[in-house]
Design a protein around this motif. Structure first.
Motif, PDB file in Angstrom:
ATOM      1  N   TYR A 123       0.707  -1.400   0.143  1.00 64.01           N
ATOM      2  CA  TYR A 123      -0.027  -0.065   0.239  1.00 64.01           C
ATOM      3  C   TYR A 123       0.965   1.112  -0.015  1.00 64.01           C
ATOM      4  O   TYR A 123       0.463   2.364  -0.885  1.00 64.01           O
ATOM      5  N   MET A 124       2.015   1.259   0.809  1.00 65.46           N
ATOM      6  CA  MET A 124       2.717   2.469   0.953  1.00 65.46           C
ATOM      7  C   MET A 124       3.495   2.579  -0.390  1.00 65.46           C
ATOM      8  O   MET A 124       3.667   3.681  -1.092  1.00 65.46           O
ATOM      9  N   ARG A 125       3.929   1.514  -1.158  1.00 68.62           N
ATOM     10  CA  ARG A 125       4.310   1.566  -2.523  1.00 68.62           C
ATOM     11  C   ARG A 125       3.411   2.187  -3.490  1.00 68.62           C
ATOM     12  O   ARG A 125       3.939   3.040  -4.375  1.00 68.62           O
ATOM     13  N   GLY A 126       2.247   1.628  -3.338  1.00 65.37           N
ATOM     14  CA  GLY A 126       1.310   2.528  -4.193  1.00 65.37           C
ATOM     15  C   GLY A 126       1.121   4.039  -3.990  1.00 65.37           C
ATOM     16  O   GLY A 126       0.820   4.887  -4.791  1.00 65.37           O
ATOM     17  N   LEU A 127       1.162   4.289  -2.535  1.00 63.46           N
ATOM     18  CA  LEU A 127       1.217   5.739  -2.432  1.00 63.46           C
ATOM     19  C   LEU A 127       2.138   6.554  -2.895  1.00 63.46           C
ATOM     20  O   LEU A 127       1.870   7.521  -3.605  1.00 63.46           O
ATOM     21  N   ILE A 128       3.293   6.078  -2.869  1.00 62.88           N
ATOM     22  CA  ILE A 128       4.412   6.751  -3.623  1.00 62.88           C
ATOM     23  C   ILE A 128       4.292   6.742  -5.076  1.00 62.88           C
ATOM     24  O   ILE A 128       4.578   7.754  -5.687  1.00 62.88           O
ATOM     25  N   ARG A 129       3.950   5.661  -5.767  1.00 63.30           N
ATOM     26  CA  ARG A 129       3.943   5.625  -7.031  1.00 63.30           C
ATOM     27  C   ARG A 129       2.893   6.603  -7.691  1.00 63.30           C
ATOM     28  O   ARG A 129       2.904   7.431  -8.613  1.00 63.30           O
ATOM     29  N   HIS A 130       1.822   6.832  -6.960  1.00 61.94           N
ATOM     30  CA  HIS A 130       0.382   7.608  -7.508  1.00 61.94           C
ATOM     31  C   HIS A 130       0.527   9.228  -6.736  1.00 61.94           C
ATOM     32  O   HIS A 130       0.306  10.078  -7.492  1.00 61.94           O
ATOM     33  N   GLY A 131       1.004   9.181  -5.614  1.00 60.85           N
ATOM     34  CA  GLY A 131       1.097  10.520  -5.108  1.00 60.85           C
ATOM     35  C   GLY A 131       2.431  11.286  -5.319  1.00 60.85           C
ATOM     36  O   GLY A 131       2.230  12.802  -5.194  1.00 60.85           O
ATOM     37  N   ALA A 132       3.563  10.707  -5.199  1.00 59.88           N
ATOM     38  CA  ALA A 132       4.759  11.117  -5.631  1.00 59.88           C
ATOM     39  C   ALA A 132       5.484  10.400  -6.413  1.00 59.88           C
ATOM     40  O   ALA A 132       6.626   9.963  -6.184  1.00 59.88           O
ATOM     41  N   PRO A 133       5.235  10.424  -7.725  1.00 59.68           N
ATOM     42  CA  PRO A 133       5.895   9.568  -8.728  1.00 59.68           C
ATOM     43  C   PRO A 133       7.383  10.078  -9.136  1.00 59.68           C
ATOM     44  O   PRO A 133       8.097   9.269  -9.794  1.00 59.68           O
ATOM     45  N   TYR A 134       7.628  11.377  -8.738  1.00 57.27           N
ATOM     46  CA  TYR A 134       8.924  11.909  -8.800  1.00 57.27           C
ATOM     47  C   TYR A 134      10.068  11.476  -7.735  1.00 57.27           C
ATOM     48  O   TYR A 134      11.178  11.654  -8.113  1.00 57.27           O
ATOM     49  N   THR A 135       9.791  10.792  -6.842  1.00 54.02           N
ATOM     50  CA  THR A 135      10.301  10.213  -5.653  1.00 54.02           C
ATOM     51  C   THR A 135      11.504   9.404  -6.407  1.00 54.02           C
ATOM     52  O   THR A 135      11.091   8.647  -6.997  1.00 54.02           O
ATOM     53  N   LYS A 136      12.757   9.767  -5.940  1.00 58.05           N
ATOM     54  CA  LYS A 136      14.044   8.645  -6.440  1.00 58.05           C
ATOM     55  C   LYS A 136      13.842   7.243  -5.982  1.00 58.05           C
ATOM     56  O   LYS A 136      13.278   7.357  -4.538  1.00 58.05           O
ATOM     57  N   PRO A 137      14.455   6.328  -6.552  1.00 59.24           N
ATOM     58  CA  PRO A 137      13.976   4.995  -5.920  1.00 59.24           C
ATOM     59  C   PRO A 137      14.732   4.785  -4.742  1.00 59.24           C
ATOM     60  O   PRO A 137      13.945   4.121  -3.698  1.00 59.24           O
ATOM     61  N   GLU A 138      15.942   5.318  -4.360  1.00 60.72           N
ATOM     62  CA  GLU A 138      16.542   5.276  -3.026  1.00 60.72           C
ATOM     63  C   GLU A 138      15.791   5.966  -1.911  1.00 60.72           C
ATOM     64  O   GLU A 138      15.637   5.542  -0.797  1.00 60.72           O
ATOM     65  N   ALA A 139      15.404   7.201  -2.334  1.00 66.11           N
ATOM     66  CA  ALA A 139      14.468   8.042  -1.223  1.00 66.11           C
ATOM     67  C   ALA A 139      13.182   7.172  -1.063  1.00 66.11           C
ATOM     68  O   ALA A 139      12.677   7.198   0.036  1.00 66.11           O
ATOM     69  N   ALA A 140      12.678   6.672  -2.015  1.00 64.41           N
ATOM     70  CA  ALA A 140      11.502   5.951  -1.743  1.00 64.41           C
ATOM     71  C   ALA A 140      11.443   4.713  -0.981  1.00 64.41           C
ATOM     72  O   ALA A 140      10.729   4.361  -0.033  1.00 64.41           O
ATOM     73  N   GLU A 141      12.676   4.140  -1.245  1.00 64.56           N
ATOM     74  CA  GLU A 141      12.973   2.795  -0.168  1.00 64.56           C
ATOM     75  C   GLU A 141      13.239   3.087   1.292  1.00 64.56           C
ATOM     76  O   GLU A 141      12.868   2.774   2.195  1.00 64.56           O
ATOM     77  N   GLU A 142      14.086   4.417   1.290  1.00 65.31           N
ATOM     78  CA  GLU A 142      14.073   5.101   2.825  1.00 65.31           C
ATOM     79  C   GLU A 142      12.794   5.332   3.472  1.00 65.31           C
ATOM     80  O   GLU A 142      12.615   5.071   4.552  1.00 65.31           O
ATOM     81  N   ARG A 143      11.992   6.020   2.721  1.00 61.88           N
ATOM     82  CA  ARG A 143      10.510   6.005   3.074  1.00 61.88           C
ATOM     83  C   ARG A 143       9.764   5.104   3.517  1.00 61.88           C
ATOM     84  O   ARG A 143       9.085   4.963   4.720  1.00 61.88           O
ATOM     85  N   ILE A 144       9.833   4.118   2.724  1.00 64.24           N
ATOM     86  CA  ILE A 144       9.166   2.786   3.020  1.00 64.24           C
ATOM     87  C   ILE A 144       9.677   2.040   4.147  1.00 64.24           C
ATOM     88  O   ILE A 144       8.944   1.733   5.115  1.00 64.24           O
ATOM     89  N   SER A 145      11.107   1.864   4.137  1.00 65.78           N
ATOM     90  CA  SER A 145      11.501   1.492   5.631  1.00 65.78           C
ATOM     91  C   SER A 145      11.357   2.242   6.840  1.00 65.78           C
ATOM     92  O   SER A 145      11.192   1.651   7.838  1.00 65.78           O
ATOM     93  N   ALA A 146      11.462   3.379   6.725  1.00 67.70           N
ATOM     94  CA  ALA A 146      11.158   4.227   7.905  1.00 67.70           C
ATOM     95  C   ALA A 146       9.449   3.891   8.449  1.00 67.70           C
ATOM     96  O   ALA A 146       9.092   3.888   9.559  1.00 67.70           O
TER      97      ALA A 146
END
Length: 287
Positions: A123-146
């Motif tokens: 679900y979190m990955r989906g939020l990033i994909r649709h709500g913040a698609p400009y997020t860099k992959p490494e930043a996205a992984e940090e957000r998900i881990s946090a």
């Protein structure tokens, strides 16, 4: 009684900061209670800072410098300690995960998404994909881990009591796949039941209700005043002004009354989850 454990100042910057705070306090011959006196913070808060587990807020840093006569040392260095703790969270949100664990109760309202503490990784990955698609992959992984690390709160033996409220559209209107939503709602249902927490749904037919705009997370503590965290798309703020906190408190209590009962809310979540699961199963079958 076991011996008091000293913080390991070599572990990281917050631990170094906390060890220095404890050293200066003991050098001044003050207890935690005496150092906290006259500040807006509790003894447990100061103890967490000394152990390197909490950030020193600027108001407390100024109080400590004045009380200990440290010539602005802690105020100057509190931002350094703060930056060292920022991993996967925005700067204005960085205190919230620690506060969640310290609280005796958490009550939150999320009108747009499933609350973060209840989110699955998909679900979190989906939020990033649709709500913040400009997020860099490494930043996205940090957000998900946090975000996933925050969810470890549910494993604590002394975890806070939890009460969450969302709009019905959160569970029905979504761009995410049926499989992701089925998993997410099944997770919410199981977690709320297993932890004896409370979760409510505000039905779509209730057009007017308190807290229509923005989010609210009300955190109650054993030895400190209530705090409220509220955010929007790109901003967030911690609210500690007592009259404003009381307004949020009253609005949240009215919001409970506008929502479906806890039992009816879980029944609705289970029904919607089954619908998503059936849809996902059909999509997975060969034509």
């Amino acid at each position: 009684m076991p011996a008091k454990k000293d913080p390991d100042a070599s572990e990281n910057i917050p631990c170094f900061y906390g060890a220095e705070l404890r050293y200066r306090r003991e050098q001044a011959g003050l207890t935690l209670e005496q150092l906290a006196e006259g500040s807006y913070r509790g003894v447990s808060y100061l103890s967490l800072i000394e152990r390197g587990e909490r950030r020193m807020p600027i108001d407390l840093a100024r109080h400590v410098d004045k009380t200990l006569g440290t010539d602005g040392f802690f105020e100057r260095r509190c931002e350094d300690a703060s930056k060292a703790r920022r991993t996967g969270h925005s700067a204005n949100f960085e205190d919230v995960p620690d506060l969640e664990k310290e609280a005796v109760s958490l009550e939150e309202w999320q009108p747009e998404v499933i609350p973060g503490l209840l989110q699955t990784e998909a679900y979190m990955r989906g939020l990033i994909r649709h709500g913040a698609p400009y997020t860099k992959p490494e930043a996205a992984e940090e957000r998900i881990s946090a975000r996933m690390a925050r969810a470890k709160l549910w494993e604590l033996p002394d975890r806070p009591e939890y009460w969450g409220i969302v709009r019905e559209s959160v569970i029905r209107n979504t761009p995410l796949s049926a499989a992701v939503m089925a998993e997410q709602l099944e997770h919410v249902s199981a977690l709320i039941r297993s932890t004896e927490s409370i979760f409510q749904i505000v039905p779509e037919t209730t057009f007017w209700h308190p807290l229509r705009r923005g989010t609210a997370k009300i955190m109650t503590f054993a030895d400190a005043p209530q705090l409220v965290w509220s955010d929007g798309n790109f901003v967030g703020q911690m609210i500690d002004y007592p009259p404003l906190v009381r307004q949020y408190r009253r609005a949240y209590d009215l919001l409970r009354a506008a929502a479906l009962s806890p039992e009816a809310s879980l029944t609705l979540i289970d029904e919607v989850a089954r619908t998503y699961r059936d849809e996902a199963d059909k999509e997975g079958r060969p034509a």
